[in-house]
Design a protein around this motif. Structure first.
Motif, PDB file in Angstrom:
ATOM      1  N   ALA A  68       0.813  -1.207   0.000  1.00 53.96           N
ATOM      2  CA  ALA A  68       0.000   0.000   0.000  1.00 53.96           C
ATOM      3  C   ALA A  68       0.847   1.258   0.000  1.00 53.96           C
ATOM      4  O   ALA A  68       0.342   2.359  -0.220  1.00 53.96           O
ATOM      5  CB  ALA A  68      -0.946   0.007   1.194  1.00 53.96           C
ATOM      6  N   VAL A  70       2.622   2.552   2.644  1.00 56.39           N
ATOM      7  CA  VAL A  70       2.557   3.331   3.884  1.00 56.39           C
ATOM      8  C   VAL A  70       3.367   2.679   4.998  1.00 56.39           C
ATOM      9  O   VAL A  70       3.096   2.889   6.181  1.00 56.39           O
ATOM     10  CB  VAL A  70       1.091   3.530   4.331  1.00 56.39           C
ATOM     11  CG1 VAL A  70       0.354   4.459   3.396  1.00 56.39           C
ATOM     12  CG2 VAL A  70       0.361   2.182   4.445  1.00 56.39           C
ATOM     13  N   VAL A 226      -1.433   3.467  -6.487  1.00 54.01           N
ATOM     14  CA  VAL A 226      -2.224   3.243  -5.280  1.00 54.01           C
ATOM     15  C   VAL A 226      -1.542   3.878  -4.075  1.00 54.01           C
ATOM     16  O   VAL A 226      -2.194   4.441  -3.193  1.00 54.01           O
ATOM     17  CB  VAL A 226      -2.432   1.736  -5.057  1.00 54.01           C
ATOM     18  CG1 VAL A 226      -2.976   1.459  -3.656  1.00 54.01           C
ATOM     19  CG2 VAL A 226      -3.392   1.186  -6.097  1.00 54.01           C
ATOM     20  N   ALA A 230      -3.013   6.278  -1.097  1.00 56.30           N
ATOM     21  CA  ALA A 230      -2.973   5.738   0.261  1.00 56.30           C
ATOM     22  C   ALA A 230      -2.230   6.674   1.205  1.00 56.30           C
ATOM     23  O   ALA A 230      -2.628   6.845   2.368  1.00 56.30           O
ATOM     24  CB  ALA A 230      -2.308   4.359   0.250  1.00 56.30           C
ATOM     25  N   ASN A 231      -1.164   7.299   0.734  1.00 58.84           N
ATOM     26  CA  ASN A 231      -0.396   8.197   1.596  1.00 58.84           C
ATOM     27  C   ASN A 231      -1.217   9.411   2.008  1.00 58.84           C
ATOM     28  O   ASN A 231      -1.183   9.830   3.161  1.00 58.84           O
ATOM     29  CB  ASN A 231       0.881   8.641   0.882  1.00 58.84           C
ATOM     30  CG  ASN A 231       2.035   7.705   1.145  1.00 58.84           C
ATOM     31  OD1 ASN A 231       2.746   7.843   2.135  1.00 58.84           O
ATOM     32  ND2 ASN A 231       2.211   6.732   0.279  1.00 58.84           N
ATOM     33  N   LEU A 234      -4.170   7.908   4.397  1.00 54.46           N
ATOM     34  CA  LEU A 234      -3.843   7.148   5.598  1.00 54.46           C
ATOM     35  C   LEU A 234      -2.828   7.827   6.507  1.00 54.46           C
ATOM     36  O   LEU A 234      -2.692   7.421   7.662  1.00 54.46           O
ATOM     37  CB  LEU A 234      -3.322   5.758   5.211  1.00 54.46           C
ATOM     38  CG  LEU A 234      -4.310   4.830   4.508  1.00 54.46           C
ATOM     39  CD1 LEU A 234      -3.721   3.442   4.338  1.00 54.46           C
ATOM     40  CD2 LEU A 234      -5.617   4.743   5.280  1.00 54.46           C
ATOM     41  N   SER A 274      -7.533  -0.586   6.183  1.00 52.41           N
ATOM     42  CA  SER A 274      -7.394   0.318   5.038  1.00 52.41           C
ATOM     43  C   SER A 274      -6.173  -0.042   4.202  1.00 52.41           C
ATOM     44  O   SER A 274      -6.215  -0.016   2.968  1.00 52.41           O
ATOM     45  CB  SER A 274      -7.287   1.762   5.530  1.00 52.41           C
ATOM     46  OG  SER A 274      -8.431   2.138   6.270  1.00 52.41           O
ATOM     47  N   SER A 275      -5.080  -0.395   4.866  1.00 58.30           N
ATOM     48  CA  SER A 275      -3.865  -0.789   4.136  1.00 58.30           C
ATOM     49  C   SER A 275      -4.119  -2.026   3.290  1.00 58.30           C
ATOM     50  O   SER A 275      -3.670  -2.108   2.137  1.00 58.30           O
ATOM     51  CB  SER A 275      -2.722  -1.045   5.121  1.00 58.30           C
ATOM     52  OG  SER A 275      -2.412   0.114   5.854  1.00 58.30           O
ATOM     53  N   PHE A 278      -6.165  -1.071   0.192  1.00 63.66           N
ATOM     54  CA  PHE A 278      -5.337  -0.428  -0.828  1.00 63.66           C
ATOM     55  C   PHE A 278      -4.418  -1.442  -1.504  1.00 63.66           C
ATOM     56  O   PHE A 278      -4.194  -1.375  -2.720  1.00 63.66           O
ATOM     57  CB  PHE A 278      -4.522   0.704  -0.210  1.00 63.66           C
ATOM     58  CG  PHE A 278      -5.276   2.000  -0.092  1.00 63.66           C
ATOM     59  CD1 PHE A 278      -5.579   2.744  -1.221  1.00 63.66           C
ATOM     60  CD2 PHE A 278      -5.692   2.460   1.139  1.00 63.66           C
ATOM     61  CE1 PHE A 278      -6.283   3.932  -1.119  1.00 63.66           C
ATOM     62  CE2 PHE A 278      -6.398   3.644   1.254  1.00 63.66           C
ATOM     63  CZ  PHE A 278      -6.697   4.389   0.121  1.00 63.66           C
ATOM     64  N   ASP A 282      -4.463  -2.557  -5.583  1.00 65.36           N
ATOM     65  CA  ASP A 282      -3.317  -2.173  -6.398  1.00 65.36           C
ATOM     66  C   ASP A 282      -3.324  -2.964  -7.708  1.00 65.36           C
ATOM     67  O   ASP A 282      -3.165  -4.185  -7.691  1.00 65.36           O
ATOM     68  CB  ASP A 282      -2.022  -2.449  -5.625  1.00 65.36           C
ATOM     69  CG  ASP A 282      -0.789  -1.938  -6.358  1.00 65.36           C
ATOM     70  OD1 ASP A 282      -0.959  -1.319  -7.426  1.00 65.36           O
ATOM     71  OD2 ASP A 282       0.327  -2.147  -5.865  1.00 65.36           O
TER      72      ASP A 282
END
Length: 462
Positions: A68, A70, A226, A230-231, A234, A274-275, A278, A282
């Motif tokens: 993801a 993050v 993605v 996500a960054n 999140l 959430s991770s 994502f 992807d």
């Protein structure tokens, strides 16, 4: 060959200093408090956040977080140290106000004075990463100015801290982690402090991403689409995890961890879930390596939206940057002229690796190096990045000159990264007993690559 080491002196056993023993004992106490008060995988998330213990996160979960884009949320960095030190100083201020000492020394200045020594201690407890000590030094400067009764200027303090670290260790100033810290810090310190709450957190996350995205794309050669989204979404959630983890740790050490465990597990579960979403979403689409013109266009585009410009100026500048990037992409994707054969020799170490591009649009790769004695794979390190930089997603012919590891080792990465129509084999693989080279041919067959042998190439009658 065998090597024999002869000790000419008796080994000397040295005990750790009292400070090192105290730090280790404290980390053990914190780890036990988190493990006993939280369920998996939340205990591992909390250990990564507060202790820098990345190995505590489950491997499958860690892979999803990395996919993801993050994973840096769980890696102890300047943000962690700043938040933890700030929370402890705030707690000390409240405690100071409850004592008669507040009449002799204002609580704000007293707690800031204690914070000067507390910030480096927090960096040690968090694992002692270089980024943690840089943040601790900056925080100590801020606390020192407040302890002296002055109002610190964040930009000046950060500039002094970065210049000090750069002069102290010039090679470290070129490290990507240091550069990213500088870019993100400048973007956040120059932000307009307006709306707070979730909207403000999203805005700050977007500024941090805008300031670092061009450098990340340039240095690491590609960026997941993605990961970009996500960054932005999140990072606020990841930042909120730290104070929640601190509050729970305090409760756990006081023996009432059950009262706060639900809050940390809820926030951790939201981040983990959430991770994973994502990571599952992807599509594997990566922004390819940038040309110099595209890197400049992306940097200017980022600066356009970070600077305080009118919307009309931003749109005009963005259009110009996009036009420059598109023109560079179209120029890069032009075919080699009909009368030209472009030959590129790749640095693949001991073996060979040569790319031929013909004006008709055909492309041939002869060998791709290898690492027969271990080490980095030249296929992943040199060949595939070059193909992606040249926007080559298919090869008409891959030639295996002979089945030696320093010639075919890198072809595994090539077959996995691009579409190959034909693989020309001399027939030595079968004659010499197969091995890893036979695995390469089997991989080629599974991917639908046509194996062509000398009899067909040279049209020798059977």
């Amino acid at each position: 060959l065998e090597a024999m080491v002869i000790a000419r002196a008796r080994p000397e056993v040295r005990s750790a200093s009292w400070f090192a023993r105290a730090v280790t004992a404290t980390r053990v106490t914190v780890r036990q408090a988190l493990e006993s008060s939280l369920q998996a995988p939340h205990a591992g998330i909390a250990r990564a956040l507060l202790l820098g213990d990345a190995g505590a996160v489950d491997r499958t979960l860690d892979a999803s977080i990395r996919q993801a884009g993050v994973s840096h949320v769980l890696a102890v960095s300047g943000m962690h140290v700043t938040v933890l030190a700030g929370a402890l100083v705030l707690l000390l201020r409240w405690l100071w106000l409850a004592t008669p000492l507040a009449l002799a020394w204002p609580a704000e200045r007293a707690s800031a004075a204690l914070g000067v020594a507390l910030a480096p201690l927090v960096a040690c407890l968090c694992g002692g990463a270089p980024s943690a000590f840089r943040a601790a030094f900056t925080s100590s400067l801020m606390f020192l100015v407040r302890a002296l009764g002055r109002t610190p200027c964040p930009i000046r303090v950060a500039a002094f801290a970065l210049a000090f670290h750069g002069a102290l260790d010039p090679p470290a100033a070129r490290h990507p982690g240091f550069v990213l810290s500088v870019l993100a810090t400048v973007a956040l310190l120059t932000s307009r402090r307006g709306s707070g709450g979730m909207l403000g957190a999203l805005r700050e996350s977007l500024r941090a991403w805008l300031s670092t995205a061009p450098y990340l794309a340039w240095v690491f050669g590609s960026t997941s689409l993605v990961a970009l989204l996500a960054n932005v979404l999140l990072l606020p959630l990841g930042g909120a995890l730290i104070p929640v983890a601190v509050v729970h740790l305090a409760a756990a050490l006081a023996g009432v961890g059950g009262a706060t465990a639900w809050a940390l597990e809820l926030a951790s579960g939201a981040f983990v879930g959430s991770s994973r979403l994502f990571a599952q979403a992807d599509p594997g689409l990566l922004v390819p390596p940038l040309t110099v013109a595209q890197g400049l266009a992306l940097a200017l585009l980022s600066l356009t939206w970070l600077a305080r410009l009118s919307m009309r100026a931003r749109l005009l500048s963005s259009a110009a940057c996009l036009a420059l990037g598109l023109a560079s992409e179209l120029w890069l994707r032009q075919r080699v002229p009909d009368e030209v054969v472009r030959i590129t020799h790749l640095d693949v170490g001991q073996g060979d690796g040569t790319l031929l591009e013909i004006g008709t649009g055909q492309r041939m790769l002869i060998d791709a190096g290898g690492a027969p004695h271990g080490g980095l794979d030249p296929g992943e390190l040199a060949v595939v990045p070059l193909l992606r930089a040249l926007r080559i997603d298919s090869l008409d012919v891959v030639v295996l000159s002979h089945p030696h590891p320093d010639h075919y080792g890198g072809l595994f990465a090539v077959l996995s990264a691009v579409r190959v129509k034909e693989l020309w084999d001399t027939g030595q693989v079968d004659a010499e007993g197969g091995g890893r080279a036979a695995e390469l041919l089997e991989l080629a067959r599974k991917r639908g690559v046509r194996i062509v042998r000398p009899a067909e190439l040279c049209r020798v009658p059977r």
